[in-house]
Design a protein around this motif. Structure first.
Motif, PDB file in Angstrom:
ATOM      1  N   VAL A 270       4.819   0.901 -30.439  1.00  0.00           N
ATOM      2  CA  VAL A 270       6.117   0.703 -30.383  1.00  0.00           C
ATOM      3  C   VAL A 270       6.324   0.019 -28.921  1.00  0.00           C
ATOM      4  O   VAL A 270       7.276  -1.008 -28.768  1.00  0.00           O
ATOM      5  CB  VAL A 270       7.019   2.029 -30.507  1.00  0.00           C
ATOM      6  CG1 VAL A 270       8.535   1.662 -29.937  1.00  0.00           C
ATOM      7  CG2 VAL A 270       6.913   2.486 -31.697  1.00  0.00           C
TER       8      VAL A 270
ATOM      9  N   VAL B 242       4.567  -7.556 -36.507  1.00  0.00           N
ATOM     10  CA  VAL B 242       5.787  -6.738 -36.723  1.00  0.00           C
ATOM     11  C   VAL B 242       6.577  -7.460 -35.409  1.00  0.00           C
ATOM     12  O   VAL B 242       7.933  -7.580 -35.717  1.00  0.00           O
ATOM     13  CB  VAL B 242       5.220  -5.368 -36.157  1.00  0.00           C
ATOM     14  CG1 VAL B 242       6.701  -4.462 -35.640  1.00  0.00           C
ATOM     15  CG2 VAL B 242       4.600  -4.655 -37.295  1.00  0.00           C
TER      16      VAL B 242
ATOM     17  N   LEU C 176      11.735   0.437 -34.448  1.00  0.00           N
ATOM     18  CA  LEU C 176      10.376   0.988 -34.720  1.00  0.00           C
ATOM     19  C   LEU C 176      10.268   2.471 -34.504  1.00  0.00           C
ATOM     20  O   LEU C 176       9.385   3.125 -34.921  1.00  0.00           O
ATOM     21  CB  LEU C 176       9.199   0.194 -33.901  1.00  0.00           C
ATOM     22  CG  LEU C 176       9.430  -1.065 -34.092  1.00  0.00           C
ATOM     23  CD1 LEU C 176       8.099  -1.879 -33.320  1.00  0.00           C
ATOM     24  CD2 LEU C 176       9.052  -1.637 -35.655  1.00  0.00           C
TER      25      LEU C 176
END
Length: 337
Positions: free
Chosen positions: A141, A61, A131
């Motif tokens: 996050v 991510v 996020l």
């Protein structure tokens, strides 16, 4: 939460964001480079994360988002004496380039008044906000935000600040991957060719032999990047890439002794192909072309045009070198080696 769908949406958002600017080249960056670099860094960070026992999902991510504001960076700012202007962390400051279009990223950029900030800082703010729109756990996050923030290392870090910024292995790994991709290995060689040839052609001429013979200066200058990486796995992979570039140079120097064959079938021909597309080269497209069109065409030429045994043998050796180069370049781009 459907993670695969979310990841796809994040990739689409990053790609869409990169396309909002009308300009192509700024310094050593060009439009397609930023996306290709992002995907390579993500892949490499995930592999290094596995080796170091890190959170691979977190790296996937953060790696996707780490350069999301990079296209805001224009030319490096200088003062009246021509000296580069630095921020409080010792980073060069860039002119801020305004996108031609708008999306959620540019809206957040304006909302949080991120103009004039270095892209790792603005990218961290964007990461936290983007996020936060999904069902990620708050701790995830915050961790992803910290990884993005750490992908550039301030010049003047104290030992205490270093521990705070790089307290997680993922922070170290993404920094290492982002440093390695443009500096060591075949992926860096690809970038170097396109930087060197672009500016050489702007001046009027690209000299193939001169470029090859001067490669050691560039390769050797990158050893300090290898030595200063933060994780053991990164230093091992980077040193292997550095050694690979040294070997590549020796192969190309040897090819200079048989220019006619090797410009047609060998690594010298690959360089000339790269140089033929300098304005906005797309790494994946060029790699695909070399593997699926350029190389098969040379194999056909070898079968149909080379009548002498010596020429056939030399051409086959050259083709084999290119095949090995493309295999290793593919593996590097996938983060495997």
């Amino acid at each position: 939460m459907n993670y695969a769908q979310v990841l796809n949406e994040l990739e689409t958002l990053v790609n869409e964001t990169f396309a909002l600017w009308e300009h192509n080249r700024v310094g050593f960056q060009w439009r397609h480079y930023t996306w290709n670099h992002t995907m390579r860094v993500r892949a490499l960070s995930m592999e290094l994360g596995k080796r170091e026992g890190g959170d691979v999902k977190l790296l996937e991510v953060a790696g996707t988002l780490h350069d999301i504001t990079k296209r805001y960076d224009g030319v490096i700012l200088t003062d009246d004496n021509g000296q580069r202007i630095l921020d409080h962390n010792g980073f060069w400051l860039n002119e801020t380039l305004t996108p031609a279009g708008q999306n959620i990223v540019t809206e957040l950029y304006d909302k949080h008044d991120l103009h004039g900030t270095v892209h790792h800082e603005s990218g961290a703010v964007i990461t936290e906000n983007i996020l936060g729109m999904y069902d990620f756990e708050p701790d995830f996050v915050q961790a992803a935000t910290a990884v993005v923030l750490a992908h550039l290392k301030p010049m003047n870090l104290t030992a205490e600040d270093f521990k705070l910024l790089y307290n997680r292995i993922e922070n170290q790994v993404l920094y290492d991957a982002d440093t390695m991709d443009p500096n060591v290995g075949y992926t860096a060689f690809f970038r170097n060719i396109h930087i060197h040839s672009y500016f050489a052609l702007q001046r009027g001429n690209f000299d193939l032999e001169d470029y090859v013979r001067n490669l050691p200066r560039w390769i050797n200058s990158k050893q300090e990047f290898v030595d200063k990486l933060l994780t053991e796995s990164s230093r091992e992979v980077a040193q292997a890439r550095q050694d690979r570039n040294q070997h590549l140079f020796l192969q190309m120097v040897d090819e200079l002794d048989d220019m006619e064959i090797n410009r047609k079938y060998g690594l010298l021909g690959v360089i000339e192909y790269f140089v033929s597309v300098t304005e906005d080269p797309h790494f994946l497209n060029q790699l695909d072309y070399l593997q699926n069109e350029w190389l098969p065409q040379r194999q056909q030429w070898l079968a149909e045009e080379e009548n002498g045994a010596s020429a056939r043998d030399r051409a086959q050796v050259a083709i084999d070198r290119v095949d090995d180069f493309l295999t290793l370049l593919t593996r590097e781009s996938n983060g495997e080696i």
